[in-house]
Design a protein around this motif. Structure first.
Motif, PDB file in Angstrom:
ATOM      1  N   SER A 182       0.816  -1.219   0.000  1.00 52.26           N
ATOM      2  CA  SER A 182       0.000   0.000   0.000  1.00 52.26           C
ATOM      3  C   SER A 182       0.850   1.271   0.000  1.00 52.26           C
ATOM      4  CB  SER A 182      -0.953   0.015   1.203  1.00 52.26           C
ATOM      5  OG  SER A 182      -0.225  -0.028   2.401  1.00 52.26           O
ATOM      6  N   SER A 183       2.092   1.151  -0.453  1.00 52.75           N
ATOM      7  CA  SER A 183       2.969   2.320  -0.473  1.00 52.75           C
ATOM      8  C   SER A 183       4.026   2.175  -1.558  1.00 52.75           C
ATOM      9  CB  SER A 183       3.651   2.509   0.889  1.00 52.75           C
ATOM     10  OG  SER A 183       4.542   1.444   1.150  1.00 52.75           O
ATOM     11  N   ILE A 184       4.787   3.246  -1.743  1.00 52.62           N
ATOM     12  CA  ILE A 184       5.897   3.265  -2.696  1.00 52.62           C
ATOM     13  C   ILE A 184       7.120   3.771  -1.955  1.00 52.62           C
ATOM     14  CG2 ILE A 184       6.788   4.262  -4.844  1.00 52.62           C
ATOM     15  CD1 ILE A 184       3.788   4.784  -5.595  1.00 52.62           C
ATOM     16  N   ASP A 185       8.220   3.023  -2.022  1.00 52.17           N
ATOM     17  CA  ASP A 185       9.473   3.469  -1.416  1.00 52.17           C
ATOM     18  C   ASP A 185      10.120   4.521  -2.307  1.00 52.17           C
ATOM     19  OD1 ASP A 185       9.150   1.652   0.613  1.00 52.17           O
ATOM     20  OD2 ASP A 185      10.646   0.233  -0.117  1.00 52.17           O
ATOM     21  N   LEU A 186      10.625   5.582  -1.674  1.00 54.06           N
ATOM     22  CA  LEU A 186      11.399   6.589  -2.384  1.00 54.06           C
ATOM     23  C   LEU A 186      12.805   6.610  -1.810  1.00 54.06           C
ATOM     24  CD1 LEU A 186       8.865   9.550  -2.689  1.00 54.06           C
ATOM     25  CD2 LEU A 186       9.296   7.680  -4.297  1.00 54.06           C
ATOM     26  N   PHE A 242      23.123   6.775   2.373  1.00 56.44           N
ATOM     27  CA  PHE A 242      23.741   6.606   1.067  1.00 56.44           C
ATOM     28  C   PHE A 242      22.770   7.021  -0.029  1.00 56.44           C
ATOM     29  CE2 PHE A 242      25.714   3.563   3.888  1.00 56.44           C
ATOM     30  CZ  PHE A 242      27.058   3.709   3.604  1.00 56.44           C
ATOM     31  N   LYS A 243      23.311   7.511  -1.121  1.00 53.23           N
ATOM     32  CA  LYS A 243      22.450   7.794  -2.270  1.00 53.23           C
ATOM     33  C   LYS A 243      21.871   6.473  -2.767  1.00 53.23           C
ATOM     34  CE  LYS A 243      26.367   8.026  -5.434  1.00 53.23           C
ATOM     35  NZ  LYS A 243      27.116   8.848  -6.364  1.00 53.23           N
ATOM     36  N   GLY A 244      20.625   6.541  -3.146  1.00 53.35           N
ATOM     37  CA  GLY A 244      19.942   5.357  -3.658  1.00 53.35           C
ATOM     38  C   GLY A 244      19.285   4.491  -2.596  1.00 53.35           C
ATOM     39  N   MET A 245      19.523   4.779  -1.315  1.00 55.50           N
ATOM     40  CA  MET A 245      18.908   3.945  -0.281  1.00 55.50           C
ATOM     41  C   MET A 245      17.463   4.384  -0.038  1.00 55.50           C
ATOM     42  SD  MET A 245      20.665   5.261   3.283  1.00 55.50           S
ATOM     43  CE  MET A 245      19.662   4.315   4.383  1.00 55.50           C
ATOM     44  N   PRO A 246      16.553   3.415   0.203  1.00 56.65           N
ATOM     45  CA  PRO A 246      15.180   3.786   0.526  1.00 56.65           C
ATOM     46  C   PRO A 246      15.152   4.575   1.835  1.00 56.65           C
ATOM     47  CG  PRO A 246      15.339   1.457  -0.026  1.00 56.65           C
ATOM     48  CD  PRO A 246      16.739   1.972   0.105  1.00 56.65           C
ATOM     49  N   LEU A 247      14.485   5.714   1.814  1.00 54.65           N
ATOM     50  CA  LEU A 247      14.456   6.592   2.981  1.00 54.65           C
ATOM     51  C   LEU A 247      13.044   6.794   3.514  1.00 54.65           C
ATOM     52  CD1 LEU A 247      16.180   8.435   4.800  1.00 54.65           C
ATOM     53  CD2 LEU A 247      15.747  10.267   3.195  1.00 54.65           C
ATOM     54  N   VAL A 248      12.099   6.942   2.604  1.00 57.63           N
ATOM     55  CA  VAL A 248      10.712   7.156   2.998  1.00 57.63           C
ATOM     56  C   VAL A 248       9.809   6.268   2.130  1.00 57.63           C
ATOM     57  CG1 VAL A 248      11.046   9.541   3.728  1.00 57.63           C
ATOM     58  CG2 VAL A 248      10.332   9.080   1.389  1.00 57.63           C
ATOM     59  N   HIS A 249       8.609   6.083   2.614  1.00 56.21           N
ATOM     60  CA  HIS A 249       7.601   5.524   1.716  1.00 56.21           C
ATOM     61  C   HIS A 249       6.438   6.483   1.689  1.00 56.21           C
ATOM     62  CE1 HIS A 249       6.779   2.439   5.195  1.00 56.21           C
ATOM     63  NE2 HIS A 249       6.704   3.647   5.634  1.00 56.21           N
ATOM     64  N   ILE A 250       5.781   6.488   0.546  1.00 56.69           N
ATOM     65  CA  ILE A 250       4.631   7.361   0.375  1.00 56.69           C
ATOM     66  C   ILE A 250       3.372   6.518   0.243  1.00 56.69           C
ATOM     67  CG2 ILE A 250       5.906   9.310  -0.592  1.00 56.69           C
ATOM     68  CD1 ILE A 250       4.949   8.432  -3.389  1.00 56.69           C
ATOM     69  N   PHE A 251       2.326   7.025   0.836  1.00 57.13           N
ATOM     70  CA  PHE A 251       1.004   6.437   0.709  1.00 57.13           C
ATOM     71  C   PHE A 251       0.179   7.421  -0.112  1.00 57.13           C
ATOM     72  CE2 PHE A 251       2.930   4.873   4.518  1.00 57.13           C
ATOM     73  CZ  PHE A 251       2.585   3.533   4.541  1.00 57.13           C
ATOM     74  N   LEU A 252      -0.656   6.907  -0.980  1.00 54.46           N
ATOM     75  CA  LEU A 252      -1.444   7.750  -1.862  1.00 54.46           C
ATOM     76  C   LEU A 252      -2.919   7.643  -1.470  1.00 54.46           C
ATOM     77  CD1 LEU A 252       0.305   6.658  -5.160  1.00 54.46           C
ATOM     78  CD2 LEU A 252       0.780   8.683  -3.807  1.00 54.46           C
ATOM     79  N   SER A 253      -3.563   8.779  -1.371  1.00 52.75           N
ATOM     80  CA  SER A 253      -4.971   8.833  -1.001  1.00 52.75           C
ATOM     81  C   SER A 253      -5.736   9.497  -2.140  1.00 52.75           C
ATOM     82  CB  SER A 253      -5.145   9.630   0.286  1.00 52.75           C
ATOM     83  OG  SER A 253      -6.498   9.770   0.611  1.00 52.75           O
ATOM     84  N   LYS A 254      -6.777   8.831  -2.592  1.00 53.07           N
ATOM     85  CA  LYS A 254      -7.543   9.346  -3.742  1.00 53.07           C
ATOM     86  C   LYS A 254      -8.925   9.784  -3.295  1.00 53.07           C
ATOM     87  CE  LYS A 254      -8.927   8.090  -8.401  1.00 53.07           C
ATOM     88  NZ  LYS A 254      -8.957   7.015  -9.406  1.00 53.07           N
TER      89      LYS A 254
END
Length: 157
Positions: free
Chosen positions: A31-35, A143-155
């Motif tokens: 239910s999310s996307i890693d950024l 480090f660059k490229g490491m997952p730091l946050v995840h986003i949840f999207l609400s529609k």
């Protein structure tokens, strides 16, 4: 309503949501996307640090941030220090979708605090600027490229 895996996948497929670069296998969660962390970060110029007694929004000279780049060795955030980074991913969501930011738990449990966790406006577009603070007593390396946050999207309907 928080979007689930299949809903997110469909909106990306039809181009309603843009994430670039995007690796579905690595980044799309139930239910999310890693950024991930880009190679860019911002800090107050080191030569100003001895002069900085107070940050004043009415004195723009003291609020100038300089951009630098994270090397392959990463960057260390010292205890109680603050750093601004950008996400590697550029995102664009439609006007009926809002974005909620959450830090990745494995970093949060190390003491890395995401100061600006919360909602982004409907229709957000761009790389996300993240304000980080090390609230631990030990330095933390990112480090660059490491997952730091995840986003949840609400529609909205």
């Amino acid at each position: 309503m928080i979007l689930r895996y299949e809903q997110i996948k469909e909106l990306i497929k039809i181009g309603s949501i843009e994430i670039n670069p995007f690796d579905e296998e690595l980044q799309l969660q139930p239910s999310s996307i890693d950024l991930r962390v880009s190679d860019r970060f911002y800090r107050y110029p080191k030569e100003l640090e001895p002069e900085l007694q107070i940050l004043d929004p009415k004195n723009p000279y003291l609020n100038i941030l300089e951009r630098d780049f994270i090397s392959n060795k990463g960057i260390v955030i010292e205890p109680q220090k603050f750093l601004i980074v950008e996400t590697l991913e550029y995102i664009s969501v439609p006007e009926n979708v809002a974005v909620f930011l959450q830090p990745k738990f494995r970093l949060a449990k190390m003491g890395l605090s995401l100061i600006n966790a919360g909602w982004l406006e409907h229709g957000y577009e761009g790389n996300i600027t993240l304000c980080l603070q090390n609230i631990n007593d030990f330095p933390i390396r990112i480090f660059k490229g490491m997952p730091l946050v995840h986003i949840f999207l609400s529609k909205n309907s």
